[in-house]
Design a protein around this motif. Structure first.
Motif, short mmCIF file in Angstrom:
data_model
loop_
_atom_site.label_atom_id
_atom_site.label_comp_id
_atom_site.label_asym_id
_atom_site.label_seq_id
_atom_site.Cartn_x
_atom_site.Cartn_y
_atom_site.Cartn_z
N PRO B 207 0.83 -1.22 0.00
CA PRO B 207 0.00 0.00 0.00
C PRO B 207 0.86 1.27 0.00
N LYS B 208 0.23 2.36 -0.39
CA LYS B 208 0.88 3.67 -0.26
C LYS B 208 0.96 3.96 1.25
N SER B 209 2.12 4.23 1.76
CA SER B 209 2.25 4.45 3.21
C SER B 209 3.58 5.14 3.47
N ASN B 210 3.81 5.48 4.72
CA ASN B 210 5.08 6.12 5.07
C ASN B 210 6.25 5.16 4.94
N GLU B 211 5.98 3.88 5.19
CA GLU B 211 7.07 2.90 5.08
C GLU B 211 7.49 2.69 3.62
N ASN B 212 6.52 2.87 2.74
CA ASN B 212 6.74 2.59 1.32
C ASN B 212 7.60 3.69 0.70
N THR B 213 8.89 3.38 0.53
CA THR B 213 9.83 4.37 0.01
C THR B 213 10.28 4.02 -1.40
N LEU B 214 9.53 3.15 -2.07
CA LEU B 214 9.93 2.73 -3.41
C LEU B 214 9.73 3.86 -4.42
N ASP B 215 10.67 3.98 -5.36
CA ASP B 215 10.50 4.94 -6.45
C ASP B 215 9.27 4.56 -7.27
N LEU B 216 8.57 5.57 -7.78
CA LEU B 216 7.31 5.28 -8.47
C LEU B 216 7.50 4.80 -9.91
N ASN B 217 8.29 5.50 -10.71
CA ASN B 217 8.30 5.26 -12.15
C ASN B 217 9.32 4.23 -12.62
N VAL B 218 9.39 3.14 -11.89
CA VAL B 218 10.29 2.05 -12.28
C VAL B 218 9.63 0.70 -11.99
N LEU B 219 10.20 -0.33 -12.61
CA LEU B 219 9.83 -1.70 -12.27
C LEU B 219 10.89 -2.20 -11.29
N HIS B 220 10.46 -2.57 -10.09
CA HIS B 220 11.41 -3.01 -9.06
C HIS B 220 11.65 -4.52 -9.18
N ILE B 221 12.94 -4.88 -9.05
CA ILE B 221 13.29 -6.31 -9.07
C ILE B 221 14.23 -6.63 -7.92
N TRP B 222 13.92 -7.71 -7.25
CA TRP B 222 14.81 -8.29 -6.24
C TRP B 222 15.27 -9.63 -6.80
N PRO B 223 16.32 -9.64 -7.62
CA PRO B 223 16.75 -10.90 -8.25
C PRO B 223 17.55 -11.73 -7.26
N ARG B 224 17.19 -12.99 -7.09
CA ARG B 224 17.89 -13.85 -6.12
C ARG B 224 18.33 -15.16 -6.76
N HIS B 225 18.76 -15.08 -8.03
CA HIS B 225 19.26 -16.23 -8.79
C HIS B 225 18.17 -17.27 -9.06
N ASP B 226 17.80 -18.06 -8.05
CA ASP B 226 16.82 -19.12 -8.27
C ASP B 226 15.38 -18.62 -8.23
N PHE B 227 15.20 -17.42 -7.74
CA PHE B 227 13.84 -16.88 -7.63
C PHE B 227 13.91 -15.38 -7.64
N MET B 228 12.78 -14.72 -7.68
CA MET B 228 12.81 -13.25 -7.66
C MET B 228 11.47 -12.69 -7.22
N LEU B 229 11.53 -11.45 -6.73
CA LEU B 229 10.34 -10.67 -6.42
C LEU B 229 10.37 -9.46 -7.35
N ILE B 230 9.20 -9.08 -7.89
CA ILE B 230 9.14 -7.84 -8.66
C ILE B 230 7.98 -7.00 -8.11
N ALA B 231 7.98 -5.70 -8.39
CA ALA B 231 6.85 -4.85 -7.99
C ALA B 231 6.60 -3.82 -9.06
N LEU B 232 5.34 -3.70 -9.47
CA LEU B 232 4.92 -2.71 -10.47
C LEU B 232 4.03 -1.68 -9.80
N PRO B 233 4.23 -0.39 -10.17
CA PRO B 233 3.44 0.68 -9.54
C PRO B 233 2.00 0.72 -10.03
N ASN B 234 1.09 1.08 -9.13
CA ASN B 234 -0.30 1.37 -9.51
C ASN B 234 -0.49 2.88 -9.50
#
Lengths: 461, 461
Positions: B207-234
């Motif tokens: 959610p949009k919150s004070n903790e959420n410090t992610l940049d807005l206009n990018v696709l976020h990736i947490w690449p971990r070799h065997d797996f990954m997390l991504i996040a897309l902005p709404n």
């Protein structure tokens, strides 16, 4: 049906020796049933077709299969190999018929090993009789419509009635259009591929007669690049011929559709054998065109206690003569694995996940062999390669074997044979690229170069 | 239903402009309907789901899609691109998050071109509204159960009732589990493959919150070799995150199955973003695991007047953000072909047989991009390749484009992009194998060698 329910109730020991239900009383289904019954397991077989011993209607003309070492090894295990060979005709090699009517014999093995032509119907009958001797109930006219994996239950139809039967362990040996596989296909995580050739086939009968001058103990091929005719001997002196032709386009089943076109086609391309074929024109125009499909599945085991086997799991095109042999070998390897492991469920899972690599390999080899058969066997470059091959067989008998031998006259895993095929392809390409070899084959220099290149690919340890 | 019968009866002109029946009111089905209605054809759509405007129940959490040039080009043709972009969030590149919590930004394009994050639900609603404006009847809660190719008839169910409808031309835009395709699959000659990844995915809400410090206009990736997390902005400032993880084995959806294991997993691998995710542990333990499948079919056209489109014909894995874009592009190219050819039936057949090559190519590119995203984006070798790539983009702007650009920021046929990918792979391998380049990148000699190798692969005409 009551007895079977009792058996299932009594055993209740699925991890060691469950009661077995098999879909399909074809070649692989029967052999699997016999193997498992011999191990002491309860076995029941359901077959959608009518008993071939009662109804001649479904039999049709006998289709010939090429039985070779892998199939024979599986049959030997239940003591059936010698009995079956009495119904078969040995084939020593390929007799290539050129457009001009000349012939050229290519032996299958440098020391005379042979493969065997046998009718599918005769082989199936022998297996059904053996299943009967083992007291395996085979329920004909029972088609499986659905498999309910959660409740371990199949839906069957028989004479218009629909009913359910429970299973402890279910095998689908019900062929390329397997009902068990169709139930698996709708589930996420089931990998599946069906790929049809753009070729079809039709079968012809060549009776024993004065016109029929074909040699008996060979597989006859009329390779014509884009298509081919083959003929396998029957043990009554007749032959079953099969025409492999494109479905569409020039020289295809679609484009040749009048009596005069058929006559012209056979006269142009198969002049020598045309007069020997019984009703060639009518057969071409009236018989159904068969299709050829490669089926690959992964996994074969679904919900722990159902497993695909034979064509249901790994149908291949017929050009290496390995479809039945691969299916029989799967049965043998599966049962050998069961004999050395305690847990029935996990043993089959492990067997299947490993066996897939080998059945995928023979699928590739079979597809490639179509090109060789219809094209290369009559090709200068191919014949030169055969010459080098012969020389290598003579000079390096311990280190070198043809790929054909590895597939046909050994029980080496198919994946190993495919690797050998790729390695040998590179080696022969390198040899034939050298002018010293290709332009002057009779010279000592050529042989020296062949030896050097051979050792590069097959080093002395 | 009476009106439709009349329309079919009146037109009776299947080769030029038949009445159209479409299965599926998803993204591709709606777009196709609008395109064809705009051409003047009668269009009816059947959708098995409930109207999302009535029933919020089926909506669930919005899934984000990456809309790029190919999709936008198709939407522009019906004047919807600008309207849709108002609901989207531009993404300029990938923001890579390392295990230590550092970030590293990789722009998608050297001149700042962007892709767009949009919710599937919002996009579908806009397309449904547009279909309504075009007076296209969309029958929700109508599931197709069977297609009768011989009688041009589909069997539908609605509220427990089963009935038949005739069709003149039928499109299956009904997704990866298409009913039209299932009817085709049982026929000989229909080539089909479904291959599942051994990975699954789960979606999370940030959610949009004070903790959420992610940049807005990018696709976020947490690449971990065997797996990954991504996040897309709404467009409300929240994010939709997706975790791609093996189904079985170490660090898998199967192996992580208690609250403490989930906490430990996220703390170990996604420390920075874990506190921003809403109910991460509950979501992980309770939500369904999605599966990812590649579907390939050939032909798409069956019995002359039925055709698969979108995921029904060519579902791909999501790692190039091209699934929807490819489907939209198929609609555009199909309708452009119709506009320049008279015969509806043969035009679609020709279109489909050619388009397959391109959808097979994007299937390969998408599968390969998973490896890049979860592994290479955080890899030294990959980052060095990116350096060379940047230098080439700067010095050879007319001759060189990244594969990502060709796929995402052009409408070059996908097969051409795949060929480029293979060529560039060889070129970069050759460049990186030279010590002069890899050990001394800042030197003039390195740049000279890069230029020489570049011209070898991309000669001056």
């Amino acid at each position: 049906m009551v007895d079977r329910e009792k058996v299932i109730g009594k055993m209740n020991n699925t991890s060691v020796s469950p009661a077995i239900t098999i879909l399909g009383a074809g070649l692989v289904g029967c052999l699997l049933g016999i193997y498992l019954k011999k191990r002491g397991q309860a076995v029941t077989i359901y077959e959608k077709r009518t008993d071939p011993r009662i109804s001649k209607a479904t039999q049709g003309r006998s289709i010939n299969l090429a039985l070779s070492d892998r199939g024979l090894a599986a049959l030997a295990h239940i003591g059936l190999d010698q009995e079956i060979l009495r119904h078969a005709v040995a084939m020593n090699g390929r007799m290539v018929h050129t457009l001009e009517g000349n012939t050229n014999f290519q032996p299958y093995h440098h020391e005379g090993k042979t493969i065997y032509s046998i009718s599918r119907a005769a082989l199936n009958l022998l297996l059904l009789q053996t299943a009967e001797q083992y007291d395996i109930p085979v329920h004909f006219d029972h088609a499986c419509k659905q498999v309910d994996f959660k409740n371990n239950q199949i839906t069957l139809t028989n004479q218009g009635k629909v009913f359910q039967e429970k299973y402890e362990y279910l095998f689908g040996a019900d062929g390329a259009y397997s009902a068990l596989r169709q139930s698996m296909q709708d589930h996420q995580g089931f990998n599946f591929s069906q790929q049809y050739l753009d070729y079809g086939y039709k079968e012809f009968h060549i009776p024993k007669s004065n016109e029929n001058t074909l040699d008996l103990n060979v597989l006859h091929i009329w390779p014509r690049h884009d298509f081919m005719l083959i003929a396998l001997p029957n043990n009554d002196g007749s032959y079953t011929a099969t025409l492999f032709l494109r479905l569409k386009g020039k020289n295809s089943f679609e484009s040749i559709n009048s009596r005069s076109e058929v006559t012209q086609f056979f006269t142009q391309f198969f002049k020598d054998v045309y007069p020997m074929i019984e009703n060639a024109d009518d057969t071409f125009l009236q018989s159904a065109t068969g299709s050829m499909v490669t089926i690959q599945t992964n996994p074969w085991v679904w919900h722990e206690n159902t497993c695909l086997l034979g064509d249901a799991a790994h149908a291949i095109v017929p050009f290496y003569g390995q479809g039945m042999n691969a299916g029989f070998e799967s049965v043998r390897l599966l049962c050998e694995a069961l004999d050395t492991n305690n847990n029935f469920i996990t043993t089959i899972k492990d067997f299947a996940s490993h066996r897939i690599l080998n059945t995928n390999a023979i699928a590739t080899l079979a597809a490639n062999n179509f090109i060789e058969m219809r094209d290369l066997v009559a090709n200068e470059r191919f014949l030169f390669r055969k010459k080098i091959e012969s020389w290598l067989l003579q000079h390096f008998p311990a280190q070198f074997q043809t790929v054909y031998s590895l597939v046909t006259f050994s029980t080496m895993p198919y994946a190993g044979a495919l690797k050998q095929a790729e390695k040998q392809q590179k080696m022969f390409d390198e040899m034939m690229a050298e002018e010293q070899i290709s332009k002057n084959w009779e010279s000592d220099e050529a042989k020296n170069r062949v030896e050097v290149i051979f050792y590069k690919y097959f080093p002395k340890d």
